[in-house]
Design an enzyme around this catalytic site. Structure first.
Site, short mmCIF file in Angstrom:
data_model
loop_
_atom_site.label_atom_id
_atom_site.label_comp_id
_atom_site.label_asym_id
_atom_site.label_seq_id
_atom_site.Cartn_x
_atom_site.Cartn_y
_atom_site.Cartn_z
N GLN A 178 -0.78 2.89 -6.00
CA GLN A 178 -2.23 3.14 -5.93
C GLN A 178 -2.97 2.91 -7.25
O GLN A 178 -4.06 2.35 -7.25
CB GLN A 178 -2.50 4.55 -5.41
CG GLN A 178 -2.41 4.61 -3.90
CD GLN A 178 -2.65 5.99 -3.32
OE1 GLN A 178 -2.94 6.93 -4.04
NE2 GLN A 178 -2.49 6.10 -2.02
N ARG A 230 0.85 -1.21 0.00
CA ARG A 230 0.00 0.00 0.00
C ARG A 230 0.88 1.25 0.00
O ARG A 230 0.89 2.03 0.95
CB ARG A 230 -0.91 -0.05 1.21
CG ARG A 230 -2.38 -0.28 0.92
CD ARG A 230 -2.77 -1.62 0.41
NE ARG A 230 -4.13 -1.57 -0.16
CZ ARG A 230 -5.23 -1.83 0.53
NH1 ARG A 230 -5.16 -2.19 1.77
NH2 ARG A 230 -6.42 -1.75 -0.05
N ASP A 251 -4.09 -0.69 -7.42
CA ASP A 251 -4.60 -1.25 -6.18
C ASP A 251 -5.99 -1.88 -6.36
O ASP A 251 -7.02 -1.25 -6.15
CB ASP A 251 -4.63 -0.15 -5.10
CG ASP A 251 -4.93 -0.69 -3.72
OD1 ASP A 251 -5.36 -1.86 -3.62
OD2 ASP A 251 -4.74 0.05 -2.75
N SER A 271 -8.35 -1.95 -3.21
CA SER A 271 -9.07 -0.71 -2.93
C SER A 271 -10.21 -0.50 -3.92
O SER A 271 -11.31 -0.11 -3.52
CB SER A 271 -8.13 0.50 -3.00
OG SER A 271 -7.27 0.49 -1.90
N TYR A 324 -2.48 -1.73 7.85
CA TYR A 324 -3.45 -2.77 8.19
C TYR A 324 -3.54 -2.95 9.70
O TYR A 324 -2.53 -2.84 10.41
CB TYR A 324 -3.05 -4.11 7.59
CG TYR A 324 -3.24 -4.21 6.09
CD1 TYR A 324 -4.51 -4.22 5.54
CD2 TYR A 324 -2.15 -4.31 5.25
CE1 TYR A 324 -4.69 -4.33 4.18
CE2 TYR A 324 -2.32 -4.42 3.88
CZ TYR A 324 -3.60 -4.43 3.35
OH TYR A 324 -3.78 -4.53 2.01
P1 NAD Z 1 -8.94 -4.21 5.50
O1 NAD Z 1 -9.90 -4.57 4.43
O2 NAD Z 1 -7.81 -5.12 5.80
O3 NAD Z 1 -9.77 -4.03 6.88
C1 NAD Z 1 -10.94 -3.23 6.94
C2 NAD Z 1 -10.96 -2.45 8.22
O4 NAD Z 1 -11.25 -3.31 9.32
C3 NAD Z 1 -9.65 -1.75 8.57
O5 NAD Z 1 -9.86 -0.35 8.63
C4 NAD Z 1 -9.27 -2.34 9.92
O6 NAD Z 1 -8.63 -1.42 10.78
C5 NAD Z 1 -10.64 -2.75 10.45
N1 NAD Z 1 -10.61 -3.67 11.58
C6 NAD Z 1 -9.84 -4.78 11.76
N2 NAD Z 1 -10.13 -5.35 12.95
C7 NAD Z 1 -11.10 -4.61 13.54
C8 NAD Z 1 -11.82 -4.69 14.76
N3 NAD Z 1 -11.56 -5.66 15.64
N4 NAD Z 1 -12.74 -3.74 15.04
C9 NAD Z 1 -12.99 -2.74 14.15
N5 NAD Z 1 -12.35 -2.61 12.97
C10 NAD Z 1 -11.42 -3.53 12.66
O7 NAD Z 1 -8.38 -2.75 5.28
P2 NAD Z 1 -8.30 -1.90 3.94
O8 NAD Z 1 -9.63 -1.30 3.70
O9 NAD Z 1 -7.69 -2.71 2.88
O10 NAD Z 1 -7.31 -0.73 4.37
C11 NAD Z 1 -6.17 -0.99 5.14
C12 NAD Z 1 -5.35 0.27 5.31
O11 NAD Z 1 -4.66 0.56 4.12
C13 NAD Z 1 -6.13 1.51 5.63
O12 NAD Z 1 -5.36 2.27 6.53
C14 NAD Z 1 -6.20 2.23 4.32
O13 NAD Z 1 -6.40 3.62 4.48
C15 NAD Z 1 -4.82 1.92 3.81
N6 NAD Z 1 -4.70 2.07 2.37
C16 NAD Z 1 -3.60 2.72 1.87
C17 NAD Z 1 -3.43 2.89 0.52
C18 NAD Z 1 -2.23 3.57 -0.03
O14 NAD Z 1 -1.94 3.45 -1.16
N7 NAD Z 1 -1.49 4.30 0.76
C19 NAD Z 1 -4.38 2.36 -0.37
C20 NAD Z 1 -5.49 1.69 0.17
C21 NAD Z 1 -5.62 1.54 1.54
#
Ligand code: NAD
Length: 392
Positions: free
Chosen positions: A131, A126, A134, A137, A233
């Site tokens: 991006q 990430r 991705d 996402s 994550y």
């Molecule tokens: P994911 O699908 O792995 O998880 C979904 C959400 O579930 C996450 O926000 C996680 O914190 C939450 N979660 C896990 N356990 C939990 C619990 N017990 N109670 C409540 N919530 C809980 O995550 P994702 O949507 O793929 O995103 C992961 C991270 O990556 C995020 O911080 C997102 O902003 C980041 N991201 C970054 C980029 C980049 O290019 N920089 C791109 C996409 C996502």
């Protein structure tokens, strides 16, 4: 040397997406790659063959013909019951797409044993420059949107506040658990429909993002904020912490008309956040859409792919929601995959011996071996040489 990129028809078992759109085909052809597409591969997404031929693709009569012609195969779903085509891939092939390598590592081992080179784009680091590729996402965005649409269509309540001649209907109360990419899109969609939205995530860093969408961040008294790894994550909570979360969330759940759950921890069963007791305390007619259903579910009683009625509360075990919006999901997926191809093979050669974190992070099988440490660790017995995950 330009590559021949192959696309097969994966539209079966509920899968309606395709790994290339006419627009992404055009982008690959503009970079002097050839695209060969199995006839009808885009039909379920709304694109007939002639849209692809106009974009520069060549149509093949069968998946076998695509595999005979193409060296780089793009996959919507490279593992799971609908992925039979990929079992015919071999050492002449490089595959790139969604493989759920941490959920289905044996599929990677099978492909490795066949000699195929595999890039699991699900493992893309990430980092900012990744991006445009991705896929997680883009597909999570579609799933988060559709989860709210499904909930709204099953709910006996209107989402927005409505004032009419005889009074006022208050807005529906929507609670989103997990505010990653899917959760944030669910919040945005529920807000657009005019509902009153609250959201909770174990990562404290998302409070600002939740509030910027006009939702309330649920502060759970007595529950510590969870950690996150270098990629952002959640790292997962222990059972005692999860029990405290469940208890503290019960009152919020009971007060909600709709709950959308999206909590995931990579490589682990999804955490249970909604207990049977919490469901029993909800009003009849309330709706829960569990987006984590395919990874075990966030609710007690979730059945993946099924909608169940628990004492008048409708619980949807959502499965592959992006496939229910196949055109835009494929538009986004196709772009992501074409960007990945242009990244790894800009000059026509796929350089596997590179320090590039995007290549290292996604390369899972090569030369007959599983070469990704996390995937190899999940497989029993020696799984071959491993490479370290790149820092992101
Ligand atoms: P994911 O699908 O792995 O998880 C979904 C959400 O579930 C996450 O926000 C996680 O914190 C939450 N979660 C896990 N356990 C939990 C619990 N017990 N109670 C409540 N919530 C809980 O995550 P994702 O949507 O793929 O995103 C992961 C991270 O990556 C995020 O911080 C997102 O902003 C980041 N991201 C970054 C980029 C980049 O290019 N920089 C791109 C996409 C996502």
């Amino acid at each position: 040397m330009p590559l021949t990129v192959g696309i097969v028809d994966e539209a079966r078992d509920g899968e309606r997406r395709v790994a290339a759109s006419p627009a992404s085909t055009r982008a690959l052809v503009a970079a002097e790659h050839s695209v060969v597409l199995q006839t009808g591969a885009g039909a379920a997404a709304g694109w007939p063959d002639d849209e692809y031929t106009t974009a520069g693709a060549v149509i093949a009569a069968s998946a076998t013909e695509v595999l005979e012609t193409a060296s780089l195969l793009l996959c919507v779903r490279g593992s799971g019951p609908g992925a039979a085509t990929w079992r015919d891939a071999g050492s002449a092939h490089t595959l790139a797409g969604l493989f759920d390598p941490l959920g289905e590592p044996t599929a990677i081992r099978e492909l490795a044993e066949r000699g195929a080179t595999v890039f699991a784009i699900d493992l893309l680091p990430r980092i900012t420059r990744a991006q445009p590729m991705d896929v997680l996402s883009s597909q999570a965005t579609v799933a988060g949107y559709k989860a709210v649409i499904v909930a709204a269509s099953l709910s006996p309540r209107l989402f927005p506040m409505l004032t009419y001649a005889a009074g006022t209907i208050p807005p529906a109360k929507v609670l989103v658990l997990g505010a990653g990419v899917a959760g944030l899109q669910a919040i945005a969609t529920a807000r657009r429909l005019g509902s009153n939205v609250s959201a909770y995530d174990v990562r404290a860093a998302v409070r600002e993002q939740i509030e910027s969408l006009g939702a309330r961040f649920v502060d759970l008294a007595g529950v510590a904020a969870g950690g996150e790894d270098a990629s952002g994550y959640a790292t997962g909570a222990d059972e005692a912490e999860l029990a405290r979360q469940r208890e503290a969330l019960a009152a919020e759940i009971a007060a909600s008309d709709v709950v959308v759950t999206t909590a995931l921890v990579p490589g682990q069963r999804s955490p249970v956040l909604v207990t049977a007791a919490a469901i029993a305390a909800m009003k009849p007619g309330s709706v829960i859409v569990d987006l984590a259903a395919e990874r075990g579910g966030n609710c007690e009683g979730t059945v993946a792919g099924k909608t169940v009625d628990i004492g008048g509360v409708i619980l949807v075990g959502a499965e592959n929601l992006p496939a229910t919006l196949p055109q835009d999901a494929s538009q986004m997926l196709g772009r992501n995959l074409a960007n990945f191809v242009l990244h790894i093979a800009g000059d026509g050669n796929i350089d596997l011996d590179t320090d590039d974190p995007i290549v290292q992070g996604t390369l899972v099988a090569r030369g007959g071996r599983v070469v990704h440490d996390r995937v190899a660790a999940l497989l029993e017995g020696p799984a071959g040489e491993t490479v370290s995950e790149p820092a992101s």
